[in-house]
Design a protein around this motif. Sequence first.
Motif, PDB file in Angstrom:
ATOM      1  N   UNK A 187      51.609 -38.994  29.941  1.00 56.10           N
ATOM      2  CA  UNK A 187      51.978 -37.769  29.247  1.00 56.10           C
ATOM      3  C   UNK A 187      51.654 -37.915  27.758  1.00 56.10           C
ATOM      4  N   UNK A 188      50.954 -36.932  27.206  1.00 57.62           N
ATOM      5  CA  UNK A 188      50.580 -36.984  25.797  1.00 57.62           C
ATOM      6  C   UNK A 188      50.662 -35.582  25.207  1.00 57.62           C
ATOM      7  N   UNK A 189      50.725 -35.524  23.892  1.00 57.55           N
ATOM      8  CA  UNK A 189      50.758 -34.239  23.208  1.00 57.55           C
ATOM      9  C   UNK A 189      49.558 -34.137  22.278  1.00 57.55           C
ATOM     10  N   UNK A 190      48.871 -32.994  22.343  1.00 56.56           N
ATOM     11  CA  UNK A 190      47.731 -32.720  21.481  1.00 56.56           C
ATOM     12  C   UNK A 190      47.881 -31.307  20.937  1.00 56.56           C
ATOM     13  N   UNK A 191      47.913 -31.178  19.624  1.00 57.43           N
ATOM     14  CA  UNK A 191      48.036 -29.873  18.964  1.00 57.43           C
ATOM     15  C   UNK A 191      49.218 -29.054  19.494  1.00 57.43           C
ATOM     16  N   UNK A 192      50.334 -29.720  19.735  1.00 59.86           N
ATOM     17  CA  UNK A 192      51.537 -29.032  20.182  1.00 59.86           C
ATOM     18  C   UNK A 192      51.591 -28.708  21.665  1.00 59.86           C
ATOM     19  N   UNK A 236      40.671 -28.389  21.877  1.00 63.22           N
ATOM     20  CA  UNK A 236      40.050 -27.065  21.929  1.00 63.22           C
ATOM     21  C   UNK A 236      40.805 -26.100  22.841  1.00 63.22           C
ATOM     22  N   UNK A 237      41.658 -26.632  23.708  1.00 65.81           N
ATOM     23  CA  UNK A 237      42.364 -25.795  24.672  1.00 65.81           C
ATOM     24  C   UNK A 237      43.777 -25.414  24.229  1.00 65.81           C
ATOM     25  N   UNK A 238      44.161 -25.778  23.017  1.00 65.18           N
ATOM     26  CA  UNK A 238      45.516 -25.490  22.529  1.00 65.18           C
ATOM     27  C   UNK A 238      45.796 -23.993  22.468  1.00 65.18           C
ATOM     28  N   UNK A 239      44.853 -23.195  21.989  1.00 66.43           N
ATOM     29  CA  UNK A 239      45.077 -21.750  21.883  1.00 66.43           C
ATOM     30  C   UNK A 239      45.285 -21.115  23.255  1.00 66.43           C
ATOM     31  N   UNK A 240      44.486 -21.512  24.240  1.00 66.84           N
ATOM     32  CA  UNK A 240      44.639 -20.969  25.594  1.00 66.84           C
ATOM     33  C   UNK A 240      45.963 -21.421  26.210  1.00 66.84           C
ATOM     34  N   UNK A 241      46.244 -22.713  26.133  1.00 65.20           N
ATOM     35  CA  UNK A 241      47.482 -23.237  26.725  1.00 65.20           C
ATOM     36  C   UNK A 241      48.718 -22.662  26.039  1.00 65.20           C
TER      37      UNK A 241
END
Length: 137
Positions: free
Chosen positions: A78-83, A121-126
């Motif tokens: 489990x990791x966190x990237x851009x919130x 790059x997927x932070x906005x979609x997620x």
Amino acid sequence: MALALSGCGSGAGTVKVSVAAYSSNPLCAKASAHWPVTVSSQTARKVSVSSPTVRAWGNPAIIARCGVGTPAPTAAGCLQTNGIDWVSSPLDDGTRFVTFGRSPAIEVLIPTKYAAWGLAAFAAAAGQIPQNAGHCS
């Protein structure tokens, strides 16, 4: 899961993908409107299904699908990237990342060539899918 990524093929033609089980959830339409234009400097490629909930970039293909099942609570991988919290699992030729604490979940398959650099790059979609009580610790 290894088949999902290796089945993409290495040519520059159409990427063979399938629509996820819960892709009809309205949150997937919202998330899909925020797919990135490029991932790891790779441009979008044509996919074998006509659904906005599935997208691919680059060669070999980085694949994203909205509407996969939410992973069970876990601390391993489990990791966190851009919130955004993600659960990772290794594939024969890359890594599978699934959003954690969001339903429906987004799955991103990233070939070894790109490492996990493209995940941000997927932070906005997620981020279009609300975070529930599940978080990476």
